[in-house]
Write a protein that holds these residues in place. Structure first.
Motif, short mmCIF file in Angstrom:
data_model
loop_
_atom_site.label_atom_id
_atom_site.label_comp_id
_atom_site.label_asym_id
_atom_site.label_seq_id
_atom_site.Cartn_x
_atom_site.Cartn_y
_atom_site.Cartn_z
N THR A 67 7.07 -16.02 -8.52
CA THR A 67 6.04 -16.11 -7.86
C THR A 67 6.24 -17.37 -6.78
OG1 THR A 67 4.49 -17.38 -9.14
CG2 THR A 67 4.23 -15.00 -9.17
N SER A 127 -2.01 -4.72 -12.26
CA SER A 127 -1.58 -3.36 -12.29
C SER A 127 -0.23 -3.36 -13.59
CB SER A 127 -0.85 -2.83 -11.23
OG SER A 127 -0.13 -1.44 -11.53
N LYS A 143 4.35 3.81 -10.92
CA LYS A 143 3.61 4.61 -11.82
C LYS A 143 3.23 6.19 -11.14
CE LYS A 143 0.49 0.96 -13.43
NZ LYS A 143 -0.76 0.26 -13.56
N GLN A 184 0.21 -14.23 0.71
CA GLN A 184 0.12 -13.27 -0.33
C GLN A 184 -0.46 -13.90 -1.83
OE1 GLN A 184 0.22 -10.27 0.00
NE2 GLN A 184 1.47 -10.20 1.93
N ASN A 223 0.91 -1.18 0.05
CA ASN A 223 -0.11 0.01 0.11
C ASN A 223 0.87 1.30 0.02
OD1 ASN A 223 -2.46 -1.75 0.31
ND2 ASN A 223 -1.68 -2.12 2.36
N GLY A 273 -3.82 2.05 -14.11
CA GLY A 273 -4.19 2.68 -12.65
C GLY A 273 -3.07 2.37 -11.56
O1 NZQ Z 1 8.22 -5.74 -0.54
P1 NZQ Z 1 8.67 -7.24 -1.01
O2 NZQ Z 1 9.81 -7.34 0.13
O3 NZQ Z 1 8.82 -7.51 -2.38
O4 NZQ Z 1 7.44 -8.21 -0.34
C1 NZQ Z 1 6.10 -8.03 -0.95
C2 NZQ Z 1 5.08 -7.57 0.15
O5 NZQ Z 1 5.60 -7.81 1.32
C3 NZQ Z 1 5.82 -9.57 -0.98
N1 NZQ Z 1 5.90 -10.16 -2.31
C4 NZQ Z 1 5.94 -9.63 -3.67
N2 NZQ Z 1 6.38 -10.66 -4.48
C5 NZQ Z 1 7.00 -11.51 -3.82
C6 NZQ Z 1 6.74 -11.09 -2.48
N3 NZQ Z 1 7.51 -12.16 -1.34
C7 NZQ Z 1 7.92 -13.29 -1.91
N4 NZQ Z 1 8.27 -13.61 -3.16
C8 NZQ Z 1 7.67 -12.72 -4.01
N5 NZQ Z 1 7.81 -13.08 -5.40
O6 NZQ Z 1 4.22 -9.53 -0.83
C9 NZQ Z 1 3.84 -8.36 -0.22
C10 NZQ Z 1 2.64 -7.90 -0.72
O7 NZQ Z 1 3.02 -7.10 -1.74
P2 NZQ Z 1 2.07 -6.06 -2.60
O8 NZQ Z 1 2.79 -5.57 -4.08
O9 NZQ Z 1 1.41 -5.06 -1.63
O10 NZQ Z 1 1.01 -7.06 -3.02
P3 NZQ Z 1 0.00 -6.95 -4.29
O11 NZQ Z 1 0.29 -7.23 -5.46
O12 NZQ Z 1 -1.35 -7.66 -3.66
O13 NZQ Z 1 -0.45 -5.41 -4.40
C11 NZQ Z 1 -1.33 -4.64 -3.64
C12 NZQ Z 1 -1.34 -3.14 -3.79
O14 NZQ Z 1 -2.12 -2.80 -5.24
C13 NZQ Z 1 -3.20 -2.08 -5.18
C14 NZQ Z 1 -3.67 -2.46 -3.69
O15 NZQ Z 1 -4.73 -1.48 -3.37
C15 NZQ Z 1 -2.60 -2.46 -2.91
O16 NZQ Z 1 -1.96 -1.06 -2.56
N6 NZQ Z 1 -4.00 -2.42 -6.18
C16 NZQ Z 1 -3.76 -2.02 -7.50
C17 NZQ Z 1 -4.65 -2.03 -8.57
C18 NZQ Z 1 -4.27 -1.64 -9.95
N7 NZQ Z 1 -3.11 -1.02 -9.95
O17 NZQ Z 1 -4.79 -1.82 -10.91
C19 NZQ Z 1 -5.95 -2.89 -8.44
C20 NZQ Z 1 -6.31 -3.66 -7.18
O18 NZQ Z 1 -7.61 -3.58 -7.07
C21 NZQ Z 1 -5.45 -2.87 -5.92
O19 NZQ Z 1 -6.24 -1.85 -5.42
#
Ligand code: NZQ
Ligand code: ZN
Length: 385
Positions: free
Chosen positions: A178, A142, A102, A185, A68, A147
């Motif tokens: 992944t 994303s 972005k 997650q 976030n 967005g």
């Molecule tokens: O920060 P790191 O160390 O990379 O760890 C991340 C984070 O703690 C971890 N992670 C990611 N890839 C990993 C991994 N850990 C181990 N191995 C991997 N390969 O996962 C944790 C969460 O990551 P995050 O990026 O926050 O998760 P997500 O992809 O679910 O993204 C959520 C964000 O996207 C927004 C949400 O509101 C939120 O802020 N959204 C964006 C959208 C868009 N741009 O179109 C639409 C969605 O509806 C959403 O709102």
């Protein structure tokens, strides 16, 4: 089917070893900023692959973009982009890193106070630093849309903007990246993708058969492969199907020519902004409650969903809809994502706080009929306790 215009310009490189393609995408004389999160890419070998692909290209790093992503953190990167004359941003991570990048890309070329980008939903963005992505978490879409959702930590405002200028030029989707995801997650990502599909599908019928059947296919993939990814995190085919499903769920394709709901997302965003729940967790809590509250208005599509996804054909309308909603809740729980506010230590005191934030943000007419007011949100959240 409603009228629509559709284009998606992001080049996708999908599959094992595709990170090497970055070399062909990033201009050889570029000055690149690699953006990333809390460090997972340094542990799972993804950063090394990226650095290898960029051999001979000038790059610097900006890490520490939190889940976030915070406006405050991103503004530090904006300063670096300006000071170092960065002309390409490479986001390596999940939705938060991509969204944050972005914002960095747009803010670095924005003449006024960058928070205005958010306040105007991106309407005034006229330029951005070119952006490419290496996706490491299947969830948000994303990587193939324009967005981004940004949080101002100081005021707990979680808000979004859109701009064609931040549409990624390219995105690498290597399912192997992944494998290292924590179960939480993986679960969040499946729930997020699922809710993206149904926000654009469980509305009211407009006889859009391509979009409906495409949406149903994506949902069936998530039901089939989501639990498999939890059971066997390194199954390539499972991760590949989940990754492409998540991208397809929010790249504009199934949005064409159909109404969209997005009430669950907008209510969920306030819950994350205020209480820090993961994005997927808020959706798992809010979606079943929205459907129960709106089951009359959504009757046609809920019955279609009940029959085509869950095979529910016996019993009266209400019992089939109720069973479909319960099955959905059970699936989210099976993915390890609890579906009640109480499971996250929250109680009814959240209700006035969420209502107040929605009012403050002008999000007072939600849903496909724009008929969900903060007073309705109060009733919805009571169903989610
Ligand atoms: O920060 P790191 O160390 O990379 O760890 C991340 C984070 O703690 C971890 N992670 C990611 N890839 C990993 C991994 N850990 C181990 N191995 C991997 N390969 O996962 C944790 C969460 O990551 P995050 O990026 O926050 O998760 P997500 O992809 O679910 O993204 C959520 C964000 O996207 C927004 C949400 O509101 C939120 O802020 N959204 C964006 C959208 C868009 N741009 O179109 C639409 C969605 O509806 C959403 O709102
Ligand atoms: Zn989402």
């Amino acid at each position: 089917m409603n009228n629509f215009s559709y284009r998606n310009t992001t080049q996708i490189h999908f599959g094992k070893g595709q990170i090497a393609k970055i070399k062909d995408e990033v201009p050889a004389d570029a000055r690149v900023l690699i953006t990333y999160g809390g460090g997972s890419i340094k542990k799972n070998g993804v950063f090394d692959q990226v650095a290898q692909a960029l051999d001979g290209v000038s790059f610097i790093e900006f890490g520490g973009i939190e889940a976030n992503p915070h406006f405050e953190t991103l503004m530090k990167a904006v300063e670096i982009v300006k000071k170092e004359n960065i002309n390409f941003i490479l986001a390596v991570g999940g939705g938060s890193v991509i969204d944050g990048s972005k914002f960095i890309a747009a803010a670095a070329r924005y003449p006024n106070d960058p928070w205005e980008i958010i306040q105007t939903y991106g309407a005034k963005v006229t330029a951005a630093v070119p952006l490419g992505c290496v996706l490491t978490l299947a969830a948000t879409g994303s990587e193939m849309n324009n967005g981004a959702v940004i949080t101002k930590a100081a005021t707990q405002d979680k808000l979004f903007f859109f701009s064609e200028h931040v549409q990624p030029r390219f995105s690498v989707l290597d399912p192997e990246t992944t494998f290292s995801l924590p179960a939480r997650q993986t679960g969040n990502g499946v729930v997020d993708s699922f809710v993206h599909v149904v926000e654009q599908y469980v509305t009211y019928p407009v006889n859009a058969k391509v979009q409906d059947r495409f949406a149903e296919g994506l949902i069936l993939n998530l039901l089939e492969d989501g639990p498999k990814a939890l059971a066997n995190p390194t199954d390539y085919d499972v991760r590949a199907n989940l990754m492409w499903t998540a991208t397809m769920a929010l790249n504009g394709l199934i949005a064409t020519g159909v109404p969209a709901d997005w009430a669950t997302h907008l209510i969920g965003q306030e819950i994350t902004g205020l209480y820090g729940l993961d994005h997927g967790q808020t959706l798992a809590v809010v979606l079943p409650a929205v459907w129960i509250y709106k089951k009359e208005q959504k009757k046609g599509k809920l019955l279609q969903y009940a029959e085509r996804i869950w095979g529910l054909t016996d019993g009266d309308d209400d019992s089939r809809i109720t069973a479909a909603i319960e099955n959905t809740r059970t699936f989210f729980e099976k993915m390890g994502v609890p579906t009640r506010l109480s499971a996250y230590g929250l109680d009814e005191s959240v209700i006035p706080a969420v209502m107040q934030k929605l009012e403050q943000h002008g999000h007072t007419q939600l849903g496909e009929h724009a008929d969900i007011t903060p007073a309705d949100v109060k009733e919805i959240l009571k169903l989610a306790l």
